[in-house]
Design a protein around this motif. Structure first.
Motif, PDB file in Angstrom:
ATOM      1  N   PRO A 159     -61.196 -63.074   7.069  1.00 41.27           N
ATOM      2  CA  PRO A 159     -62.031 -62.726   8.232  1.00 41.27           C
ATOM      3  C   PRO A 159     -61.961 -63.822   9.282  1.00 41.27           C
ATOM      4  CG  PRO A 159     -63.387 -63.521   6.427  1.00 41.27           C
ATOM      5  CD  PRO A 159     -61.987 -63.422   5.890  1.00 41.27           C
ATOM      6  N   PRO A 160     -62.113 -63.488  10.558  1.00 45.18           N
ATOM      7  CA  PRO A 160     -62.124 -64.507  11.623  1.00 45.18           C
ATOM      8  C   PRO A 160     -63.205 -65.549  11.354  1.00 45.18           C
ATOM      9  CG  PRO A 160     -61.971 -62.306  12.561  1.00 45.18           C
ATOM     10  CD  PRO A 160     -62.244 -62.126  11.101  1.00 45.18           C
ATOM     11  N   GLY A 161     -62.819 -66.809  11.435  1.00 45.62           N
ATOM     12  CA  GLY A 161     -63.760 -67.889  11.180  1.00 45.62           C
ATOM     13  C   GLY A 161     -64.030 -68.137   9.711  1.00 45.62           C
ATOM     14  N   GLY A 162     -63.355 -67.391   8.826  1.00 45.42           N
ATOM     15  CA  GLY A 162     -63.614 -67.498   7.391  1.00 45.42           C
ATOM     16  C   GLY A 162     -62.473 -68.117   6.615  1.00 45.42           C
ATOM     17  N   VAL A 163     -62.723 -68.302   5.329  1.00 44.52           N
ATOM     18  CA  VAL A 163     -61.737 -68.865   4.405  1.00 44.52           C
ATOM     19  C   VAL A 163     -61.603 -67.915   3.224  1.00 44.52           C
ATOM     20  CG1 VAL A 163     -61.148 -70.812   2.919  1.00 44.52           C
ATOM     21  CG2 VAL A 163     -62.320 -71.219   5.092  1.00 44.52           C
ATOM     22  N   LEU A 164     -60.382 -67.533   2.903  1.00 49.09           N
ATOM     23  CA  LEU A 164     -60.102 -66.624   1.793  1.00 49.09           C
ATOM     24  C   LEU A 164     -59.290 -67.376   0.762  1.00 49.09           C
ATOM     25  CD1 LEU A 164     -60.648 -63.581   1.190  1.00 49.09           C
ATOM     26  CD2 LEU A 164     -58.340 -63.115   2.037  1.00 49.09           C
ATOM     27  N   VAL A 165     -59.714 -67.347  -0.508  1.00 47.78           N
ATOM     28  CA  VAL A 165     -59.003 -68.085  -1.557  1.00 47.78           C
ATOM     29  C   VAL A 165     -58.573 -67.120  -2.663  1.00 47.78           C
ATOM     30  CG1 VAL A 165     -60.321 -70.168  -1.049  1.00 47.78           C
ATOM     31  CG2 VAL A 165     -61.051 -68.686  -2.927  1.00 47.78           C
ATOM     32  N   SER A 166     -57.451 -67.430  -3.282  1.00 50.68           N
ATOM     33  CA  SER A 166     -56.973 -66.630  -4.401  1.00 50.68           C
ATOM     34  C   SER A 166     -57.739 -66.986  -5.666  1.00 50.68           C
ATOM     35  CB  SER A 166     -55.474 -66.863  -4.621  1.00 50.68           C
ATOM     36  OG  SER A 166     -55.245 -68.195  -5.053  1.00 50.68           O
ATOM     37  N   THR A 167     -57.582 -66.167  -6.697  1.00 52.59           N
ATOM     38  CA  THR A 167     -58.254 -66.423  -7.976  1.00 52.59           C
ATOM     39  C   THR A 167     -57.853 -67.773  -8.550  1.00 52.59           C
ATOM     40  OG1 THR A 167     -58.475 -64.086  -8.516  1.00 52.59           O
ATOM     41  CG2 THR A 167     -58.457 -65.607 -10.348  1.00 52.59           C
ATOM     42  N   ALA A 168     -56.579 -68.152  -8.401  1.00 56.49           N
ATOM     43  CA  ALA A 168     -56.112 -69.438  -8.934  1.00 56.49           C
ATOM     44  C   ALA A 168     -56.924 -70.590  -8.354  1.00 56.49           C
ATOM     45  CB  ALA A 168     -54.627 -69.627  -8.620  1.00 56.49           C
ATOM     46  N   VAL A 169     -57.329 -70.464  -7.085  1.00 55.15           N
ATOM     47  CA  VAL A 169     -58.149 -71.500  -6.456  1.00 55.15           C
ATOM     48  C   VAL A 169     -59.611 -71.343  -6.843  1.00 55.15           C
ATOM     49  CG1 VAL A 169     -58.950 -72.406  -4.229  1.00 55.15           C
ATOM     50  CG2 VAL A 169     -56.543 -71.777  -4.541  1.00 55.15           C
TER      51      VAL A 169
ATOM     52  N   PHE B 260     -60.676 -70.250  20.696  1.00 56.04           N
ATOM     53  CA  PHE B 260     -59.902 -69.657  19.609  1.00 56.04           C
ATOM     54  C   PHE B 260     -60.772 -69.385  18.390  1.00 56.04           C
ATOM     55  CE2 PHE B 260     -56.082 -72.053  21.407  1.00 56.04           C
ATOM     56  CZ  PHE B 260     -55.547 -70.910  21.991  1.00 56.04           C
ATOM     57  N   GLN B 261     -60.307 -68.432  17.577  1.00 51.12           N
ATOM     58  CA  GLN B 261     -60.840 -68.213  16.228  1.00 51.12           C
ATOM     59  C   GLN B 261     -59.698 -68.342  15.230  1.00 51.12           C
ATOM     60  OE1 GLN B 261     -62.936 -64.308  16.624  1.00 51.12           O
ATOM     61  NE2 GLN B 261     -64.685 -65.417  15.765  1.00 51.12           N
ATOM     62  N   LEU B 262     -59.990 -69.011  14.122  1.00 55.51           N
ATOM     63  CA  LEU B 262     -58.974 -69.205  13.085  1.00 55.51           C
ATOM     64  C   LEU B 262     -59.258 -68.337  11.870  1.00 55.51           C
ATOM     65  CD1 LEU B 262     -58.379 -73.074  12.880  1.00 55.51           C
ATOM     66  CD2 LEU B 262     -57.001 -71.373  14.054  1.00 55.51           C
ATOM     67  N   ARG B 263     -58.179 -67.914  11.213  1.00 53.49           N
ATOM     68  CA  ARG B 263     -58.275 -67.343   9.867  1.00 53.49           C
ATOM     69  C   ARG B 263     -57.602 -68.333   8.930  1.00 53.49           C
ATOM     70  NH1 ARG B 263     -55.759 -61.407  10.841  1.00 53.49           N
ATOM     71  NH2 ARG B 263     -54.056 -62.775  11.486  1.00 53.49           N
ATOM     72  N   CYS B 264     -58.106 -68.418   7.713  1.00 54.82           N
ATOM     73  CA  CYS B 264     -57.530 -69.368   6.756  1.00 54.82           C
ATOM     74  C   CYS B 264     -57.487 -68.757   5.366  1.00 54.82           C
ATOM     75  CB  CYS B 264     -58.354 -70.656   6.726  1.00 54.82           C
ATOM     76  SG  CYS B 264     -57.798 -71.841   5.460  1.00 54.82           S
ATOM     77  N   ALA B 265     -56.402 -69.031   4.642  1.00 53.99           N
ATOM     78  CA  ALA B 265     -56.282 -68.644   3.234  1.00 53.99           C
ATOM     79  C   ALA B 265     -55.783 -69.842   2.439  1.00 53.99           C
ATOM     80  CB  ALA B 265     -55.334 -67.468   3.069  1.00 53.99           C
ATOM     81  N   ILE B 266     -56.202 -69.910   1.182  1.00 52.35           N
ATOM     82  CA  ILE B 266     -55.793 -71.013   0.296  1.00 52.35           C
ATOM     83  C   ILE B 266     -55.308 -70.416  -1.027  1.00 52.35           C
ATOM     84  CG2 ILE B 266     -56.491 -73.176  -0.800  1.00 52.35           C
ATOM     85  CD1 ILE B 266     -58.782 -73.343   1.196  1.00 52.35           C
ATOM     86  N   HIS B 267     -54.202 -70.933  -1.517  1.00 54.39           N
ATOM     87  CA  HIS B 267     -53.610 -70.452  -2.771  1.00 54.39           C
ATOM     88  C   HIS B 267     -53.021 -71.641  -3.507  1.00 54.39           C
ATOM     89  CE1 HIS B 267     -51.505 -67.976  -5.657  1.00 54.39           C
ATOM     90  NE2 HIS B 267     -50.336 -68.420  -5.259  1.00 54.39           N
ATOM     91  N   MET B 268     -52.967 -71.551  -4.817  1.00 56.90           N
ATOM     92  CA  MET B 268     -52.339 -72.588  -5.635  1.00 56.90           C
ATOM     93  C   MET B 268     -51.165 -71.968  -6.367  1.00 56.90           C
ATOM     94  SD  MET B 268     -54.200 -75.185  -8.292  1.00 56.90           S
ATOM     95  CE  MET B 268     -53.402 -76.707  -8.825  1.00 56.90           C
ATOM     96  N   GLY B 269     -49.986 -72.539  -6.182  1.00 60.15           N
ATOM     97  CA  GLY B 269     -48.812 -71.955  -6.805  1.00 60.15           C
ATOM     98  C   GLY B 269     -47.635 -72.916  -6.818  1.00 60.15           C
ATOM     99  N   GLU B 270     -46.569 -72.469  -7.450  1.00 57.11           N
ATOM    100  CA  GLU B 270     -45.363 -73.274  -7.579  1.00 57.11           C
ATOM    101  C   GLU B 270     -44.481 -73.066  -6.353  1.00 57.11           C
ATOM    102  OE1 GLU B 270     -41.607 -73.803 -10.688  1.00 57.11           O
ATOM    103  OE2 GLU B 270     -43.274 -72.450 -11.154  1.00 57.11           O
ATOM    104  N   VAL B 271     -43.894 -74.154  -5.843  1.00 55.18           N
ATOM    105  CA  VAL B 271     -43.033 -74.080  -4.666  1.00 55.18           C
ATOM    106  C   VAL B 271     -41.755 -74.873  -4.908  1.00 55.18           C
ATOM    107  CG1 VAL B 271     -44.969 -73.811  -3.066  1.00 55.18           C
ATOM    108  CG2 VAL B 271     -44.104 -76.101  -3.591  1.00 55.18           C
ATOM    109  N   ALA B 272     -40.724 -74.557  -4.117  1.00 55.27           N
ATOM    110  CA  ALA B 272     -39.504 -75.352  -4.092  1.00 55.27           C
ATOM    111  C   ALA B 272     -39.627 -76.371  -2.969  1.00 55.27           C
ATOM    112  CB  ALA B 272     -38.297 -74.458  -3.866  1.00 55.27           C
ATOM    113  N   VAL B 273     -39.179 -77.604  -3.225  1.00 60.61           N
ATOM    114  CA  VAL B 273     -39.283 -78.683  -2.246  1.00 60.61           C
ATOM    115  C   VAL B 273     -37.919 -78.911  -1.628  1.00 60.61           C
ATOM    116  CG1 VAL B 273     -39.976 -81.068  -1.848  1.00 60.61           C
ATOM    117  CG2 VAL B 273     -41.092 -79.730  -3.639  1.00 60.61           C
ATOM    118  N   GLU B 274     -37.834 -78.699  -0.320  1.00 58.51           N
ATOM    119  CA  GLU B 274     -36.597 -78.924   0.437  1.00 58.51           C
ATOM    120  C   GLU B 274     -36.873 -79.997   1.477  1.00 58.51           C
ATOM    121  OE1 GLU B 274     -33.632 -77.535   0.167  1.00 58.51           O
ATOM    122  OE2 GLU B 274     -33.919 -75.766  -1.106  1.00 58.51           O
TER     123      GLU B 274
END
Length: 588
Positions: A132-142, A98-112
């Motif tokens: 990208p495959p095998g990579g990590v993409l982060v938002s500006t907040a991160v 397998f190949q994984l894609r990953c993204a990371i973001h920091m933000g407000e969420v509702a907890v249920e």
């Protein structure tokens, strides 16, 4: 039932979210389901411990992916890189790799219950589609919070249009491996976005006296603008130098390096308030937008919100009304509480014994008028911390307890107030050496308000204490960029001096500490770094004068007692600090 649903809803919080997805999983399952599921189980056995070891909590498994919650953007990014490295080294399972894609973001969420929902979850899931495959993409907040702290190459992906998300998200690719020495770290904060200065609004009331309202109005606009990652916003305190002056866009651009300038007037007539505002482009002096507003009595805060909304809609049209409501910082319920807070703040950093003592009852009065005013509680906690560190406390143990109590109360009142988060983080760091929690609070403050100068500056001190001096300098420089003319800029200079001292750059420390001392010669923390660095660079005579100034403010100062309790995490640094202070002529 509605009652059961109410029990499940646990409110909202700011979190770091990571989304992992297997590339082409559906087609693989369709072709050979049993083998694909066996490979997926093997992959989970390899990566789940890596996520848990970094403090990650898997709150949703999607069959072909995972959603994971973290408390720290640095931990999340390091975990994601570790996962990608582990996946790349996994042997094929039944001929499937397998190949994984990953993204990371920091933000407000509702907890249920144990689940997380809301805009932050939607963004990270859509952002992952661009990774990208095998990579990590982060938002500006991160990226703002990991820049300089992750040893990996970084690529600017620019603004991405996400599926079913109305506003673009600026993203960065973070890859595994060592950054080439020739490639400087990407600083997403200083490279991004246009900048704006909101100047003090002129009071045109016949009898005067509207300054507190106009200050509150400007602060409301700055608070709203500052929370938008599309903009760099200069702090309100740096704008006070322009009060009473005719705005010159060319001069403002030269002083602050901003592209936009907002000016205005306030006129009160009994209960009625009239406000006019003008937005100008500092590059060419052209007026982009102007308007007039009117409100009265109980509608003054609504007037602030309306003006903030108009300005934001003009500068960043992609921002929706719901986003504006989210970023507007919680205010005090009464202007009287706000006035007492401002008066207390003015006296807090003078460090003169009598005036400093007067600040505490003013802050107490602000808390009494508005018991839910987070900033007033945080400033009161900071008062007790300053009292200890300036050597003014007759009973340090009691001040420690009050600082602890007030800082924790501030956090319960408003979990998204960047000022309260920053001051509480500073108290956790300098008094209690709880560096991990302090950094978490600073990260939350910056995520809530990317242009919060106090968050960048106070967090710089903590990174100096733990020895991450490159990050300490970066954060201090960003804070000074956001608030170059703060009325308390001597404190900012001292924090920058601390960052250089922790790095062993004593000549640079002397330069920054001298600038701080010229503005406030009673700041003992700065005097200590000045005296030590002068001694370290062989400037014995000036080191002795700095030591004399310190003893004048704090006659009972003892090097050994002070050094033993200092916030520097490394005992070697504490010992070196003590030796240099003694060398400067301070009593053991």
């Amino acid at each position: 039932s509605p009652a059961d649903e109410a029990k499940l809803y646990l409110g909202r919080r700011l979190v770091v979210l990571a989304a992992f997805d297997i590339l082409g999983f559906s087609s693989i399952v369709e072709a050979e389901e049993e083998n694909a599921l066996a490979a997926w189980r093997a992959l989970r056995q390899a990566i789940d411990p890596l996520l848990a070891g970094a403090g990650g909590r898997i709150f949703k498994s999607l069959g072909d992916g995972l959603l994971v919650e973290f408390s720290s953007p640095v931990d999340a990014t390091r975990a994601a890189l570790a996962v990608q490295a582990a996946v790349a080294q996994l042997p094929a399972v039944r001929a499937i790799r397998f190949q994984l894609r990953c993204a990371i973001h920091m933000g407000e969420v509702a907890v249920e219950g144990t689940d997380l929902m809301g805009d932050g979850v939607n963004i990270v899931c859509r952002l992952q589609e661009h990774a990208p495959p095998g990579g990590v993409l982060v938002s500006t907040a991160v990226m703002d919070l990991i820049s300089g702290r992750i040893d990996a190459p970084i690529e600017d992906f620019g603004e991405l249009r996400l599926r079913n998300i109305s506003r673009p998200v600026h993203a960065y690719g973070v890859g595994a491996g060592k950054r080439p020495l020739s490639t400087p770290p990407v600083d997403s904060f200083l490279r991004r976005r246009p900048s704006i200065a909101v100047l003090p609004f002129a009071d045109q009331t016949a009898e005067g006296g509207s300054s507190y309202f106009s200050d509150g109005l400007v602060e409301s606009i700055i608070s709203a603008l500052s929370c938008l990652p599309e903009l760099i916003v200069i702090s309100r305190t740096s704008m006070l130098r322009y009060r009473g002056q005719i705005a010159d866009s060319t001069q403002v651009r030269r002083d602050l390096g901003v592209r936009y300038m907002l000016t205005g007037t306030v006129q009160r007539d009994g209960p009625k308030v009239r406000v006019s505002a003008e937005l100008a482009d500092c590059e060419n002096g052209a007026t982009i937008w102007s308007d007039r507003f009117q409100g009265e009595g109980h509608g003054l805060f609504e007037l602030q919100d309306e003006l903030s909304a108009r300005v934001i809609a003009t500068i960043t049209p992609q921002v929706q009304e719901a986003e504006l409501r989210r970023v507007l910082r919680k205010r005090p319920e009464s202007m009287d509480a706000y006035e007492y807070m401002l008066r207390g703040l003015d006296l807090l950093y003078r460090f003169d014994g009598d005036q400093f003592a007067e600040a505490r009852p003013l802050l107490q009065r602000a808390m009494e008028l508005d018991p839910a005013y987070a900033t007033a509680h945080a400033l009161a906690a900071n008062w007790h911390a300053i009292r200890i560190n300036q050597g003014l406390s007759p009973e340090p143990d009691l001040d420690y307890k009050e600082a602890e109590r007030l800082s924790r109360r501030a956090l319960t009142m408003d979990r998204f107030d960047p000022h309260a988060l920053s001051l509480a983080g500073h108290v956790r760091s300098i008094l209690f050496r709880d560096f991990d929690q302090a950094i978490e609070l600073f990260d939350r403050a910056i995520a809530a308000n990317p242009s919060s100068a106090i968050a960048w500056l106070r967090s710089s001190a903590t990174f100096s204490y733990i020895g991450e001096t490159r990050e300490a300098r970066r954060r201090a420089d960003i804070g000074l960029r956001l608030s170059p003319y703060d009325v308390h800029v001597f404190y900012s200079y001292a924090i920058r001096a601390l960052a250089s001292y922790a790095a062993g750059d004593y000549a640079d420390t002397v330069q920054w500490a001298r600038r701080s001392n010229a503005l406030n010669p009673r700041f003992t923390a700065n005097l200590r770094f000045l005296a030590a660095s002068l001694a370290a660079t062989g400037q014995a005579e000036e080191a002795g004068r700095a030591a004399g100034l310190l003893l004048h403010v704090n006659p009972d100062f003892s090097v050994r007692r002070f050094a033993e309790g200092h916030a520097f995490k490394d005992p070697v640094v504490r010992t070196r600090f003590a030796e240099q202070l003694i060398q400067a002529g301070l009593p053991k």
